[in-house]
Motif scaffolding. Structure first.
Motif, PDB file in Angstrom:
ATOM      1  N   LEU A  69     -43.427  17.929  -8.356  1.00 31.29           N
ATOM      2  CA  LEU A  69     -44.132  18.261  -7.122  1.00 31.29           C
ATOM      3  C   LEU A  69     -44.022  17.141  -6.091  1.00 31.29           C
ATOM      4  CD1 LEU A  69     -46.006  20.644  -6.260  1.00 31.29           C
ATOM      5  CD2 LEU A  69     -47.921  19.169  -6.844  1.00 31.29           C
ATOM      6  N   TYR A  80     -39.614  15.912 -19.218  1.00 33.96           N
ATOM      7  CA  TYR A  80     -41.007  16.311 -19.399  1.00 33.96           C
ATOM      8  C   TYR A  80     -41.231  17.785 -19.138  1.00 33.96           C
ATOM      9  CZ  TYR A  80     -42.669  11.643 -20.280  1.00 33.96           C
ATOM     10  OH  TYR A  80     -42.900  10.425 -20.864  1.00 33.96           O
ATOM     11  N   LEU A 107     -54.660  30.252 -19.229  1.00 35.45           N
ATOM     12  CA  LEU A 107     -54.778  28.989 -19.963  1.00 35.45           C
ATOM     13  C   LEU A 107     -55.971  29.024 -20.913  1.00 35.45           C
ATOM     14  CD1 LEU A 107     -54.278  26.090 -20.682  1.00 35.45           C
ATOM     15  CD2 LEU A 107     -54.891  25.395 -18.386  1.00 35.45           C
ATOM     16  N   GLN A 150     -44.614  18.395 -14.177  1.00 33.79           N
ATOM     17  CA  GLN A 150     -44.879  19.171 -12.977  1.00 33.79           C
ATOM     18  C   GLN A 150     -45.286  18.241 -11.832  1.00 33.79           C
ATOM     19  OE1 GLN A 150     -44.214  22.153 -12.504  1.00 33.79           O
ATOM     20  NE2 GLN A 150     -45.463  22.937 -10.851  1.00 33.79           N
ATOM     21  N   CYS A 151     -46.048  17.225 -12.166  1.00 35.76           N
ATOM     22  CA  CYS A 151     -46.493  16.256 -11.161  1.00 35.76           C
ATOM     23  C   CYS A 151     -45.295  15.532 -10.547  1.00 35.76           C
ATOM     24  CB  CYS A 151     -47.441  15.269 -11.835  1.00 35.76           C
ATOM     25  SG  CYS A 151     -48.010  13.953 -10.759  1.00 35.76           S
ATOM     26  N   LEU A 152     -44.389  15.048 -11.401  1.00 29.30           N
ATOM     27  CA  LEU A 152     -43.181  14.381 -10.894  1.00 29.30           C
ATOM     28  C   LEU A 152     -42.379  15.335 -10.026  1.00 29.30           C
ATOM     29  CD1 LEU A 152     -41.974  12.514 -14.125  1.00 29.30           C
ATOM     30  CD2 LEU A 152     -42.892  11.479 -12.037  1.00 29.30           C
ATOM     31  N   PHE A 187     -49.596  31.068 -17.732  1.00 24.85           N
ATOM     32  CA  PHE A 187     -50.376  30.185 -16.861  1.00 24.85           C
ATOM     33  C   PHE A 187     -49.451  29.260 -16.073  1.00 24.85           C
ATOM     34  CE2 PHE A 187     -51.042  25.574 -17.481  1.00 24.85           C
ATOM     35  CZ  PHE A 187     -51.807  25.298 -16.358  1.00 24.85           C
ATOM     36  N   ASP A 242     -55.982  29.122 -25.218  1.00 26.03           N
ATOM     37  CA  ASP A 242     -56.861  28.416 -26.143  1.00 26.03           C
ATOM     38  C   ASP A 242     -57.524  29.384 -27.112  1.00 26.03           C
ATOM     39  OD1 ASP A 242     -56.650  25.739 -25.652  1.00 26.03           O
ATOM     40  OD2 ASP A 242     -58.240  25.674 -24.147  1.00 26.03           O
ATOM     41  N   LEU A 251     -53.645  20.715 -33.197  1.00 26.98           N
ATOM     42  CA  LEU A 251     -54.293  20.459 -31.896  1.00 26.98           C
ATOM     43  C   LEU A 251     -53.734  19.225 -31.179  1.00 26.98           C
ATOM     44  CD1 LEU A 251     -58.056  21.423 -32.496  1.00 26.98           C
ATOM     45  CD2 LEU A 251     -56.328  22.682 -31.194  1.00 26.98           C
ATOM     46  N   ASP A 293     -52.156  19.349 -27.457  1.00 26.42           N
ATOM     47  CA  ASP A 293     -52.705  18.535 -26.358  1.00 26.42           C
ATOM     48  C   ASP A 293     -51.611  17.667 -25.748  1.00 26.42           C
ATOM     49  OD1 ASP A 293     -55.277  19.539 -26.529  1.00 26.42           O
ATOM     50  OD2 ASP A 293     -55.914  18.075 -28.013  1.00 26.42           O
ATOM     51  N   MET A 344     -47.761  18.725 -17.696  1.00 23.17           N
ATOM     52  CA  MET A 344     -48.491  18.438 -16.455  1.00 23.17           C
ATOM     53  C   MET A 344     -47.839  17.269 -15.714  1.00 23.17           C
ATOM     54  SD  MET A 344     -51.117  20.462 -16.206  1.00 23.17           S
ATOM     55  CE  MET A 344     -51.336  21.842 -17.327  1.00 23.17           C
ATOM     56  N   TYR A 345     -47.484  16.232 -16.464  1.00 18.61           N
ATOM     57  CA  TYR A 345     -46.832  15.090 -15.817  1.00 18.61           C
ATOM     58  C   TYR A 345     -45.459  15.494 -15.282  1.00 18.61           C
ATOM     59  CZ  TYR A 345     -50.218  11.388 -16.736  1.00 18.61           C
ATOM     60  OH  TYR A 345     -51.340  10.589 -16.720  1.00 18.61           O
ATOM     61  N   ARG A 396     -49.264  19.716 -23.558  1.00 21.48           N
ATOM     62  CA  ARG A 396     -49.862  20.127 -22.287  1.00 21.48           C
ATOM     63  C   ARG A 396     -49.891  18.970 -21.297  1.00 21.48           C
ATOM     64  NH1 ARG A 396     -54.874  24.105 -23.977  1.00 21.48           N
ATOM     65  NH2 ARG A 396     -53.578  25.785 -24.811  1.00 21.48           N
ATOM     66  N   THR A 397     -50.262  17.788 -21.785  1.00 20.45           N
ATOM     67  CA  THR A 397     -50.272  16.635 -20.887  1.00 20.45           C
ATOM     68  C   THR A 397     -48.859  16.349 -20.394  1.00 20.45           C
ATOM     69  OG1 THR A 397     -52.242  15.673 -21.889  1.00 20.45           O
ATOM     70  CG2 THR A 397     -50.785  14.163 -20.737  1.00 20.45           C
ATOM     71  N   PHE A 426     -49.907  30.468 -22.618  1.00 18.55           N
ATOM     72  CA  PHE A 426     -49.912  29.217 -21.858  1.00 18.55           C
ATOM     73  C   PHE A 426     -48.767  29.215 -20.846  1.00 18.55           C
ATOM     74  CE2 PHE A 426     -48.690  24.847 -20.981  1.00 18.55           C
ATOM     75  CZ  PHE A 426     -49.911  24.237 -20.734  1.00 18.55           C
TER      76      PHE A 426
END
Lengths: 366, 366
Positions: A190, A209, A151, A186-188, A98, A155, A172, A176, A183-184, A179-180, A95
């Motif tokens: 970016l 995060y 990625l 990375q979003c902040l 990725f 899995d 699991l 999950d 992603m958040y 991973r979320t 992961f």
């Protein structure tokens, strides 16, 4: 996720034999890729995908997250290190491959671990017969795709780890969530990159995060969940993991500006040129006077930033006290992490290795 | 994955009430995104991720793969349509959102379903305060990230579907296989695009992996696996699904060159301009004389291709017999798929809807 420099955790004499564990994790990854190579050959599919991922995974990396997963397993009373736990640990490294490959595209980075990044390497490989822009676009497309494959295979490593149904059901949701969260983060990262502000809360949220949760807390939780640990036990691990993870990223931010590229394998211009919204830069903007702030805004995030401009930024980071303030934040967080260990009821082997990690992660030079 | 035009499968009078199923699938997606929105708000995380994905998912789409999953469930004797099956079906649509968003970056596409593609829309949204190239790069980075989120959330939809442990164990290998297959299909597509050759085998492999398996065969298998069907039953479904899936993609290739953009919502220049290595183009190159081949090589994959150039290509696709040959391939494959249904022991409701699908998928204009 930038936090992958060097080779700390090289604690050969630790009660948990981390180098041996690392070899077993690498073996699990290599065997999985061997299976995938054979399957591709059998169906006449391109070997490039598996070979590229193999090259990427074995070009470096500390295996921090898989090792923390195994440490979490032991901390929660897991016995030995069964193949199933190792395979889940290996899945975290897949992961991470990725995440790094996509991260490097988003950051427009040229090098990683001293080698060209995936999208750059893939553009070179397919340049023949194509225009320059077409090859560059293909490099990005191929790197997106190979990240996606990593990625999907993360899995598959997890699904084929040989977990008991109860273990799978326990682990699991943690995976999950991890991973979320990343992603958040990375979003902040970016949407703030290139437009740094004095907002330290936002910068600390990115740290929390993108690194503290993703690289330290959740890998420990995943190992602990495999060993059957419940929410209260995991919360105890978080008391250690979150401040340490923050400190780890704050150290990374400093190395990205003040580090020795020969040791870190990474440019000391890139973060400044990209205008990364780090705690370091946010603090400097907050404490700068008007003239200093104007200079910082002109230089941080400037794509043409050169060495002398970077030196000017460093003097401002020092002059505003931001550099010293980040060192202070690191010390406070390391102390919090160590205090959490002092008050914990973890097995002594786990405490010992986590204490060593706290030192290495906060004092490292790579 | 280009195969998402229009609204066939609108078979209101079918024994399986597909429009009602589609509504339930959409509801499962919307409820999942609502949960994610609430969680993000609670943690002060950006709402943009969920809102963007919601906009993307509900801007169109036939829900082909989730419907086939439910059809596979019924075909294998599943009773009713339980919420768990629907949620797995919804997870296929979330995965497809991931695939389309990344696909559009790789293809450098401007529009999808009549709207700007994700990377273009996200570049516009974040253009303020950034240079043109920086905004374009950010658009690509953000679209990579939102695609990644969709993939991670496809997993979460699956993991939280409420499957029994045995169902989960049965379905995960099929899902992993599907994902690896579509990745390889995309890989073949990517490395051949811009450099089309007379290699029809390679073009048929792309068709097989990227569409026939991904869009038709595996969704049916996944539904059947949920209902407990074993390998022999799934092989029977493949006898129908693979030729039909090939025909579906071959029709898509024709629509991409000869379709009516007002109906398909997609340019008839893009595939030719990109130089997609389709069976259509491979056949034309194979049967062209020297002059025709030279013209095809100059025009197909030419980034400056205009309408009159595209017309010249169409005349060559007609003149070499490639167009007619692809129509023939579609007819043969549809007949194979229908023959497989004639010989099958599936429930009449399933046979009826699969037969209708075979007709719609091969004769559609959108």
């Amino acid at each position: 996720m930038g936090s992958t420099r060097g080779t700390f955790l090289d604690v050969t004499a630790a009660p948990l034999d981390l180098p041996a564990l690392r070899s077993r994790i690498d073996l699990a990854l290599a065997e999985f890729l061997d299976e995938k190579s054979r399957a591709a050959a059998m169906h006449g599919l391109p070997a490039e995908v598996t070979e590229f991922l193999r090259g990427f995974l074995f070009s470096g990396g500390k295996r921090l997250r898989p090792l923390l997963c195994v440490i979490g397993w032991h901390a929660a009373g897991g016995h030995g290190t069964p193949a199933s736990t190792l395979r889940v640990a290996a899945s975290l490294e897949m992961f991470h491959a990725f995440a790094l490959i996509h991260d490097d595209i988003m950051d427009n980075s040229d090098t990683r671990r001293g080698f060209p990044t995936a999208h750059r390497a893939l553009a070179e490989r397919h340049r023949a017969g194509r225009s320059g822009p077409a090859a560059d676009r293909l490099g990005i497309g191929a790197a997106i795709l190979i990240g996606d494959v990593a990625l999907v295979w993360a899995d598959e490593l997890l699904h084929t780890a040989g977990l008991r149904p109860g273990q799978l059901a326990d682990v699991l949701p943690v995976i999950d969530t991890m991973r979320t969260e990343v992603m958040y983060g990375q979003c902040l990262d970016l949407i703030t990159t290139g437009l740094p502000t004095p907002d330290t809360e936002r910068a600390l949220a990115i740290t929390r995060y993108k690194t503290a949760k993703y690289s330290i807390e959740r890998p420990l939780h995943i190992g602990a969940a495999l060993a059957g640990a419940g929410p209260a036990f995991r919360a105890g691990l978080s008391d250690y993991a979150l401040p340490l993870g923050d400190a780890f990223q704050l150290r990374d931010d400093l190395l990205g500006v003040y580090g020795d590229p020969a040791v870190t394998g990474k440019s000391v211009l890139e973060d400044l040129r990209d205008g990364k919204h780090t705690v370091l830069v946010a603090l400097a903007l907050r404490h700068a006077d008007r003239a200093q702030r104007r200079t910082l805004r002109a230089l941080v995030g400037n794509p043409d930033l050169d060495d002398s401009g970077a030196d000017r930024i460093r003097r401002l980071l020092d002059g505003t006290g931001a550099h010293a303030a980040v060192e202070h934040l690191i010390r406070v967080r390391r102390a919090q992490a160590e205090q959490a260990l002092d008050q914990s009821f973890l097995p002594p082997t786990a405490i010992s290795v986590l204490r060593e990690l706290a030192q290495d992660a906060t004092t490292r030079s790579a």
